[in-house]
Design an enzyme around this catalytic site. Sequence first.
Site, mmCIF file in Angstrom:
data_model
loop_
_atom_site.group_PDB
_atom_site.id
_atom_site.type_symbol
_atom_site.label_atom_id
_atom_site.label_comp_id
_atom_site.label_asym_id
_atom_site.label_seq_id
_atom_site.Cartn_x
_atom_site.Cartn_y
_atom_site.Cartn_z
ATOM 1 N N PRO A 173 5.264 0.602 -4.896
ATOM 2 C CA PRO A 173 4.524 1.067 -3.342
ATOM 3 C C PRO A 173 3.781 2.787 -4.129
ATOM 4 O O PRO A 173 4.120 3.307 -4.846
ATOM 5 C CB PRO A 173 5.430 1.334 -3.036
ATOM 6 N N MET A 174 1.845 2.454 -3.465
ATOM 7 C CA MET A 174 1.722 4.006 -4.346
ATOM 8 C C MET A 174 0.747 4.296 -2.663
ATOM 9 O O MET A 174 -0.041 4.275 -2.414
ATOM 10 C CB MET A 174 0.543 3.484 -5.021
ATOM 11 N N GLN B 162 8.949 0.533 1.934
ATOM 12 C CA GLN B 162 9.256 0.977 1.329
ATOM 13 C C GLN B 162 9.150 2.559 2.463
ATOM 14 O O GLN B 162 8.381 3.251 3.168
ATOM 15 C CB GLN B 162 8.551 1.684 0.039
ATOM 16 N N CYS C 128 10.149 9.594 -5.604
ATOM 17 C CA CYS C 128 8.942 10.193 -5.737
ATOM 18 C C CYS C 128 9.677 11.802 -5.480
ATOM 19 O O CYS C 128 10.092 12.464 -5.051
ATOM 20 C CB CYS C 128 8.175 10.599 -4.048
ATOM 21 N N ASN D 212 10.144 0.488 -13.843
ATOM 22 C CA ASN D 212 8.700 0.450 -12.869
ATOM 23 C C ASN D 212 8.691 1.604 -14.387
ATOM 24 O O ASN D 212 9.506 2.214 -14.504
ATOM 25 C CB ASN D 212 8.736 0.734 -12.236
#
Length: 335
Positions: free
Chosen positions: A17-18, A70, A100, A211
């Site tokens: 997820p970005m 997410q 994050c 990741n």
Amino acid sequence: MDSEQLNAREKTFSVAPMIDWTDRHCRYFHRLLSRRARLYTEMITSAAILHGDRDRLLGCDPSEHPNAVQLGGSSPSELAEAARIAESYGYDEINLNVGCPSDRVQSGRFGACLMAEPDLVAACVEAMKSAVRVPVTVKCRLGIDDQDTGAPLDMFTAKLVEAGVDALVVHARKAWLKGLSPKENREIPPLDRERVHRLKETFPDLPVILNGGLGSLEEALPHMGGLDGVMLGRAAYRTPAILRDVDLTVFSDPTPPLPYDDVIAKMHEYACAQAEAGVPLHHVTRPMLGLFHGEPGARQWRRLLSVDMQRPDARPGLLLDAYSRIRSDPGRVAA
């Protein structure tokens, strides 16, 4: 769980997820390149889902499966309701962002700062598990700031296991909440992938997915032996053609990837439908910029997509024109 859900014996490959990158147009495009890769949304806050435009935030194409949403948040009740709503849109997995490091995320008391509150994260997982039938997973870092990456990470993981978490995605770096920007947090804290492998040894029944800094399938694959999966982020976005090798290399699926001619044709058809809904062409073509990275015509392709398609009057036919122009290159792009 059924055969479509995460379990300790299933190897997974996913695109991370970005924020501002893995939107619905990107996911539609990536699905054309790989039938099996798991695709994630951008992080969406629970408050946005409860009070915002749900169709805009959660809308997805049926072709995206397997896909995951997410969520960001720290209220167990809010996250449970947001997870329930997301499940109703058909997502196959609910993932909680505990990694994050941005200031905006910290101010909202979610993201990586939650690694200092394992009991709260466990309560969030329990609440979401009670609200949905699909797997609930967590994406985290090795730790934050001066936090040790040994016992605290094991304790954090143990709390989540007790809460029933279905899998843990670990970005193999610490997050420095003070002094580093989000970009610097992706590059400066040293990678420690061996710590992720040790975590899996400590929790052998928990699916653990790696990741962080993986630049290619060749770099990622050696980790698949000891772990349950890998997640690529910027490498998959900037050089999306690597996704064409995922089905065979990771999943032993011998079905040939969709030819480029068909990929472009389907993206043109999709762009036409999106144009009818008022979506600017460059929103659809942005994730396609790196499609021909390293091949003859790649520079021309990027220029055509990044300049011509930015015009307010740009129409989907420009995508076919751009592809036709680079296909006429003497070196030709691969089929």
